[in-house]
Motif scaffolding. Structure first.
Motif, PDB file in Angstrom:
ATOM      1  N   GLU A   1       0.831  -1.203   0.000  1.00 20.48           N
ATOM      2  CA  GLU A   1       0.000   0.000   0.000  1.00 20.48           C
ATOM      3  C   GLU A   1       0.866   1.255   0.000  1.00 20.48           C
ATOM      4  OE1 GLU A   1      -2.438  -0.448   3.389  1.00 20.48           O
ATOM      5  OE2 GLU A   1      -3.857  -1.838   2.433  1.00 20.48           O
ATOM      6  N   VAL A   2       1.953   1.242   0.763  1.00 24.66           N
ATOM      7  CA  VAL A   2       2.877   2.372   0.775  1.00 24.66           C
ATOM      8  C   VAL A   2       3.489   2.573  -0.604  1.00 24.66           C
ATOM      9  CG1 VAL A   2       5.072   3.204   1.713  1.00 24.66           C
ATOM     10  CG2 VAL A   2       3.370   2.194   3.230  1.00 24.66           C
ATOM     11  N   ALA A   3       3.867   1.464  -1.251  1.00 24.03           N
ATOM     12  CA  ALA A   3       4.460   1.577  -2.592  1.00 24.03           C
ATOM     13  C   ALA A   3       3.458   2.155  -3.581  1.00 24.03           C
ATOM     14  CB  ALA A   3       4.940   0.214  -3.057  1.00 24.03           C
ATOM     15  N   LEU A   4       2.202   1.775  -3.451  1.00 24.73           N
ATOM     16  CA  LEU A   4       1.183   2.314  -4.351  1.00 24.73           C
ATOM     17  C   LEU A   4       0.979   3.808  -4.111  1.00 24.73           C
ATOM     18  CD1 LEU A   4      -0.968   1.924  -6.491  1.00 24.73           C
ATOM     19  CD2 LEU A   4      -2.563   1.216  -4.686  1.00 24.73           C
ATOM     20  N   ARG A   5       0.950   4.248  -2.843  1.00 24.53           N
ATOM     21  CA  ARG A   5       0.781   5.669  -2.567  1.00 24.53           C
ATOM     22  C   ARG A   5       1.967   6.472  -3.107  1.00 24.53           C
ATOM     23  NH1 ARG A   5      -0.624   3.584   2.741  1.00 24.53           N
ATOM     24  NH2 ARG A   5      -2.892   3.612   3.039  1.00 24.53           N
ATOM     25  N   THR A   6       3.172   5.947  -2.903  1.00 25.65           N
ATOM     26  CA  THR A   6       4.365   6.646  -3.376  1.00 25.65           C
ATOM     27  C   THR A   6       4.363   6.786  -4.889  1.00 25.65           C
ATOM     28  OG1 THR A   6       5.598   5.780  -1.485  1.00 25.65           O
ATOM     29  CG2 THR A   6       6.882   6.632  -3.351  1.00 25.65           C
ATOM     30  N   ASN A   7       4.056   5.728  -5.574  1.00 26.22           N
ATOM     31  CA  ASN A   7       4.049   5.772  -7.039  1.00 26.22           C
ATOM     32  C   ASN A   7       2.901   6.631  -7.562  1.00 26.22           C
ATOM     33  OD1 ASN A   7       6.307   4.012  -7.641  1.00 26.22           O
ATOM     34  ND2 ASN A   7       5.034   2.313  -6.923  1.00 26.22           N
ATOM     35  N   THR A   8       1.808   6.679  -6.820  1.00 25.19           N
ATOM     36  CA  THR A   8       0.704   7.540  -7.233  1.00 25.19           C
ATOM     37  C   THR A   8       1.104   9.012  -7.134  1.00 25.19           C
ATOM     38  OG1 THR A   8      -0.895   5.890  -6.483  1.00 25.19           O
ATOM     39  CG2 THR A   8      -1.694   8.130  -6.783  1.00 25.19           C
ATOM     40  N   ALA A   9       1.783   9.373  -6.054  1.00 29.27           N
ATOM     41  CA  ALA A   9       2.255  10.752  -5.913  1.00 29.27           C
ATOM     42  C   ALA A   9       3.264  11.097  -6.996  1.00 29.27           C
ATOM     43  CB  ALA A   9       2.864  10.941  -4.531  1.00 29.27           C
ATOM     44  N   SER A  10       4.148  10.167  -7.283  1.00 36.65           N
ATOM     45  CA  SER A  10       5.129  10.419  -8.338  1.00 36.65           C
ATOM     46  C   SER A  10       4.437  10.577  -9.684  1.00 36.65           C
ATOM     47  CB  SER A  10       6.144   9.281  -8.383  1.00 36.65           C
ATOM     48  OG  SER A  10       7.066   9.455  -9.435  1.00 36.65           O
TER      49      SER A  10
END
Length: 449
Positions: free
Chosen positions: A149-158
Motif C-alpha cells: 500500500e505504501v508503494a502504491l501511494r508513493t508511485n501515485t504521488a510520483s
C-alpha cells in the motif's frame, strides 16, 4: 431233474429209517455227483423258478451285447467329448488371462496445482483448512499488504508529479512554437520540445510503476486457480511466504483420469475410443470411461550410457522374456455415487469392444469369442486396423489462467484537471500534492483523496 432229486432223497430216508439193517452200500455214482455239485443244482433250480415266475408281458433286461456296446463305444466317446470341452474352456480362459486387454496394474491419477506467492511477505491470514474443498478464485491466505500500500501511494504521488511536469512543458513547447523568429530561436524551440518529450516519457514510466504497485497489492491475496481439495496443508499464520516457493497444494477435481499399464502382448486389442471399466479395490461398482491416448514412449534402461560412455546393455535370459508395460490413458465418463476418487488408488482396468455388442446374440458373441481365442493361441493376436493412429493431429483442450493486465492509463489532464487549460489561460483551482496521494482503484482509475 425234479424226479431224480426226489428219488435220491427218498432212498436216503429209507436207509436212515431201517434200524436193524446192515450198513448201506455207498451211494451210487449218480447220487455222489449230485452231492458234489450242490451249487449247480441250486442255480438250475433258480433258473427254473425264474422261468415259471416271469410274466410274458414284462420287459426283458438288456442283453450282454448292449452292455458291451455302451462300454466299448459310448463311454470312450463321452470321455473324449468331455476332454475336448475342457480343453476349449482352458484355451478360452488362458487367452482371456494372458492376451485379453485387461490389467490389475491401474492407477487413479490427477493434476495437482502447486500454489506459490508472486510476492514475498509475512502471512497474516489463512482462510483454508486441510482437505477443504475450494472453488476457483477463492482466497487461500493473505500476505501483509502494508508495504505494498505504501508503494502504491508513493508511485501515485510520483505519477501526479510527472503528469504536472508534462502538462507544463508541453504548453511551454507549444507557446515557443507559436512565437516569431524575433522572440525565439530554433534552438530554443528544440530545447522546449525535447523537454516536453522527456516529461512525457517520465510520465509513462510512472504510469507503469503505479500499475505494478496495484498488481502487487492485489497479489497479497493468494487465490486458488482451480476447483479442488487442499491437501497436506502445513501453512500457518505468521509464516513468511517467499516469492515462487510452493506452500499450498490443491488437487484439481476436474482433472481425474485412469492410467492402465497394459502388457505389450495386449496392445493389439486396445483401441482409442474403446469403452474401459476400472474397478477399484474394495468397491464393486466400476468406473466407466474410454481410451483417449496411448503413451508413445517408455524409458529404456539400455539407452543410458555407462561410466565410459559405452552402451549399458542389461543381460537377459533367452527363454524368459518379460512383456513391457505400456501406459494407456483413460478419460473418466461416469463415477458411481458411492465410489470416491483418490489419486494413487489401484484399479483393475478392462477394455471392452462394444462396437457390435448390440447387433449379435449372446450365442454368436460366445462363438466369436471362442474362435478369436483359438486364433490368438495358434496364430497370435491380430491387431484391429485403425486402433492407434500413427500420427495424432487432434489437440487437447487449451487450459489457461486469466492474464494479468494493467488498468487503463490516465492522461495528465485526468490526473491534474485544470492545471494547463490552454496557452493563454490561467490555471484553475488545482490542489497541489502537498502530501502523498492515496490511490483508490475504481474501475481502473486513480482518484485522489
Amino acid at each position: 431233474m425234479v424226479t431224480d432229486m426226489e428219488t435220491h432223497t427218498k432212498h436216503e430216508l429209507n436207509t436212515r429209517e431201517e434200524p436193524g439193517s446192515a450198513p448201506a452200500d455207498p451211494p451210487t455214482t449218480h447220487a455222489n455227483e449230485a452231492r458234489a455239485q450242490p451249487s449247480k443244482l441250486k442255480v438250475v433250480s433258480r433258473q427254473t423258478r425264474a422261468k415259471h415266475d416271469q410274466h410274458p408281458l414284462m420287459p426283458k433286461k438288456p442283453e450282454a451285447s448292449e452292455r458291451r456296446f455302451v462300454a466299448r463305444v459310448v463311454l470312450p466317446w463321452t470321455s473324449r467329448l468331455a476332454t475336448l470341452v475342457i480343453a476349449l474352456i482352458s484355451i478360452v480362459a488362458w487367452n482371456h488371462y494372458v492376451m485379453a486387454p485387461w490389467t490389475r496394474n491401474g492407477r487413479i491419477r490427477v493434476q495437482v496445482a502447486s500454489i506459490a506467492p508472486q510476492i514475498s511477505g509475512q502471512i497474516t491470514e489463512v482462510r483454508i483448512a486441510d482437505n477443504q474443498f475450494v472453488h476457483k478464485g477463492d482466497v487461500l491466505y493473505v500476505i501483509d499488504p502494508f508495504d505494498f500500500e505504501v508503494a502504491l501511494r508513493t508511485n501515485t504521488a510520483s505519477l501526479k508529479q510527472k503528469a504536472a511536469d508534462v502538462q507544463v512543458k508541453e504548453l511551454q513547447s507549444e507557446r515557443k512554437m507559436h512565437l516569431s523568429d524575433l522572440a525565439t530561436t530554433p534552438q530554443e524551440q528544440q530545447i522546449y520540445k525535447g523537454n516536453a518529450i522527456q516529461a512525457q516519457a517520465a510520465f509513462e514510466a510512472a504510469q507503469q510503476q503505479v500499475a505494478q504497485a496495484e498488481i502487487n497489492l492485489d497479489r497479497t491475496q493468494v487465490r486458488s486457480p482451480v476447483n479442488g481439495y487442499v491437501t497436506n496443508l502445513l501453512l500457518r499464520v505468521g509464516d513468511y511466504a517467499h516469492q515462487g516457493a510452493t506452500n499450498v497444494s490443491i488437487i484439481d477435481t476436474d482433472s481425474y483420469w485412469v492410467d492402465g499399464y497394459f502388457e505389450e502382448t495386449q496392445m493389439a486389442q486396445v483401441c482409442v475410443g474403446d469403452r474401459a471399466e476400472a474397478k477399484l479395490m474394495g468397491y464393486s461398482s466400476p468406473i466407466v470411461g474410454h481410451v483417449t491416448t496411448v503413451t508413445r514412449g517408455v524409458s529404456v534402461s539400455n539407452a543410458a550410457a555407462g561410466a565410459q560412455g559405452l552402451p549399458n546393455v542389461d543381460p537377459i535370459y533367452t527363454w524368459v522374456r518379460l512383456a513391457q508395460r505400456v501406459p494407456v490413458r483413460i478419460a473418466i465418463d461416469a463415477v458411481p455415487p458411492d465410489v470416491p476418487l483418490v489419486s494413487g488408488m489401484t484399479a483393475t482396468v478392462t477394455i471392452r469392444d462394444v462396437s457390435d455388442a448390440g447387433q449379435r446374440s449372446r450365442f454368436n458373441r460366445l462363438r466369436a469369442e471362442v474362435a478369436t481365442s483359438l486364433s490368438d493361441v495358434f496364430n497370435g493376436p491380430s491387431a484391429r486396423p485403425g486402433c492407434v493412429p500413427a500420427i495424432t493431429t487432434e489437440r487437447g483442450p487449451t487450459q489457461s489462467l486469466p492474464a494479468t493486465q494493467a488498468q487503463p492509463s490516465l492522461t495528465p489532464e485526468e490526473i491534474n484537471p485544470g492545471l494547463a487549460p490552454g496557452i493563454n489561460a490561467s490555471p484553475q483551482d488545482v490542489r497541489l500534492p502537498t502530501s502523498p496521494a492515496v490511490g483508490k482503484k475504481v474501475r481502473g482509475k486513480i482518484i485522489s483523496d
